[in-house]
Design an enzyme around this catalytic site. Structure first.
Site, mmCIF file in Angstrom:
data_model
loop_
_atom_site.group_PDB
_atom_site.id
_atom_site.type_symbol
_atom_site.label_atom_id
_atom_site.label_comp_id
_atom_site.label_asym_id
_atom_site.label_seq_id
_atom_site.Cartn_x
_atom_site.Cartn_y
_atom_site.Cartn_z
ATOM 1 N N ARG A 110 -24.116 20.901 20.217
ATOM 2 C CA ARG A 110 -24.526 21.947 21.149
ATOM 3 C C ARG A 110 -25.620 21.423 22.067
ATOM 4 N NH1 ARG A 110 -27.023 28.068 20.398
ATOM 5 N NH2 ARG A 110 -25.743 28.985 22.034
ATOM 6 N N TYR A 144 -35.147 22.063 20.315
ATOM 7 C CA TYR A 144 -35.383 21.464 19.002
ATOM 8 C C TYR A 144 -35.253 19.933 19.088
ATOM 9 C CZ TYR A 144 -35.347 26.329 17.800
ATOM 10 O OH TYR A 144 -35.645 27.674 17.774
#
Length: 356
Positions: free
Chosen positions: A222, A175
């Site tokens: 993350r 992403y």
């Protein structure tokens, strides 16, 4: 060790099992969590920490159908019902803030996706009419990239307003933040592209802005080093991730959440460079015991589990007792109603606390 308490910032976690973020695609069309979402997360409140599904920080951050947001007052109110339910059940919950970047489709969102560069991934995405090729995204200008950093910070403030204990920035799985790190999705020639120092800049500035907005002790991030997610190329991962982790270490964040890399050398290097709490997620583990033994034994502080929490709302109890695990139904993982969402059974216990 999995069931010893752990202090994460100001939170006392009762165990080392973290519920990993999982897209469930059950939000309403306006990005408000569905009426079942509070029950779903409250059922899993025995996790040491819950990290939610990805939540878009802006309309432009949405890529998939029926994913929730944190950019309107109505969405904040919807998430407040979720956090209240989790806290009432004794749990702790972080919101994962996720901008999908080039992973999207106009049929899902009404707009073309945006990205570091106008490079489409060789991939498809689910839309109302079925699977379709992902289109060429619109390249963010330098000013738009800087504004997107602030979108993350604004969403983090809204997360705190909604009652979350903190936020996790989604810098993994292909992403937007991850796209800036890569060699083939980021072809920019401004301060966000080119050299390793420039390609880690978007991640670093986003983490800095969020930590300044809500506090470093309530901010995690993350990463998924060298996993090749969503058609990304990371041939220089052994340069990028040590540089990124070293830079992030100076922010004193709550934690780093790392998807286990195929490279054991890179996994070891990340642990060496990261002086704070490390969460590891290993999808290859065949059982929670395997993941816990492997990664706590290698120096991780916490271990996140996805599909096992999806199907077992009382997973810590099942692991502690060595009880059988429910198997997940992946046919109901994305979208739909309560089936495969809030109807997985918990253990039935005798009065003595043993499985019935």
């Amino acid at each position: 060790m999995p069931f010893t308490p752990f202090d994460l910032g100001q939170l006392r976690l009762p165990n080392r099992l973290v519920m990993a973020p999982m897209t469930r695609s059950r939000a309403y069309a306006d990005g408000i969590p569905s009426s079942l979402t509070a029950l779903y997360y409250a059922q899993r409140a025995s996790a040491g920490l819950i990290v939610t599904e990805g939540i878009q920080p802006s309309p432009a951050g949405q890529g998939y159908m029926n994913t929730p947001g944190l950019h309107t007052d109505e969405q904040v109110a919807g998430w407040r019902e979720v956090t209240d339910a989790v806290h009432a059940a004794g749990g702790r919950i972080f919101a994962q803030i996720m901008h999908s970047g080039r992973i999207g489709h106009p049929d899902n969102t009404g707009r073309l996706p945006v990205a570091p560069s106008a490079v489409r991934p060789a991939a498809q995405i689910f839309t109302p009419s079925g699977m379709q090729d992902i289109p060429v995204p619109i390249e963010l200008s330098t000013a738009e990239a800087e504004a997107t950093v602030q979108d993350f910070a604004d969403a983090a403030r809204r997360a705190v307003d909604a009652g979350f204990d903190g936020v996790e920035l989604h810098g993994a799985n292909g992403y937007l933040i991850h796209q800036f790190l890569s060699q083939n999705a980021n072809l920019r020639d401004d301060r966000f592209g080119g050299s390793v120092e420039n390609r880690i800049r978007f991640a670093l500035e986003t983490a800095t802005a969020v930590a300044e907005a809500i506090g470093a002790s309530r901010t995690g991030i993350r990463i998924s080093p060298a996993t090749g997610a969503q058609d990304l190329v990371e041939d220089d991962a052994h340069e990028v991730y040590p540089a990124l982790v070293s830079a992030l270490a100076g922010l004193d964040l709550a934690y780093l959440h790392a998807l286990a890399s195929p490279s054991d050398e890179l996994n070891r290097r990340i642990r060496e460079l990261w002086p704070h709490t490390l969460i590891v997620n290993d999808p290859s583990a065949g059982h929670p015991d395997e993941a816990l033994d492997r990664w706590l034994g290698r120096g991780a502080d916490l271990v996140s589990l996805g599909k096992y929490f999806l199907a077992n709302p009382d997973l810590p109890l099942r692991v502690r007792l060595g009880a059988p695990l429910n198997e997940p139904d992946f046919g109901t993982a994305f979208g739909g109603d309560h089936r495969g969402y809030t109807d997985y059974p918990a253990l039935a216990l005798h009065p003595a606390g043993d499985p019935a």
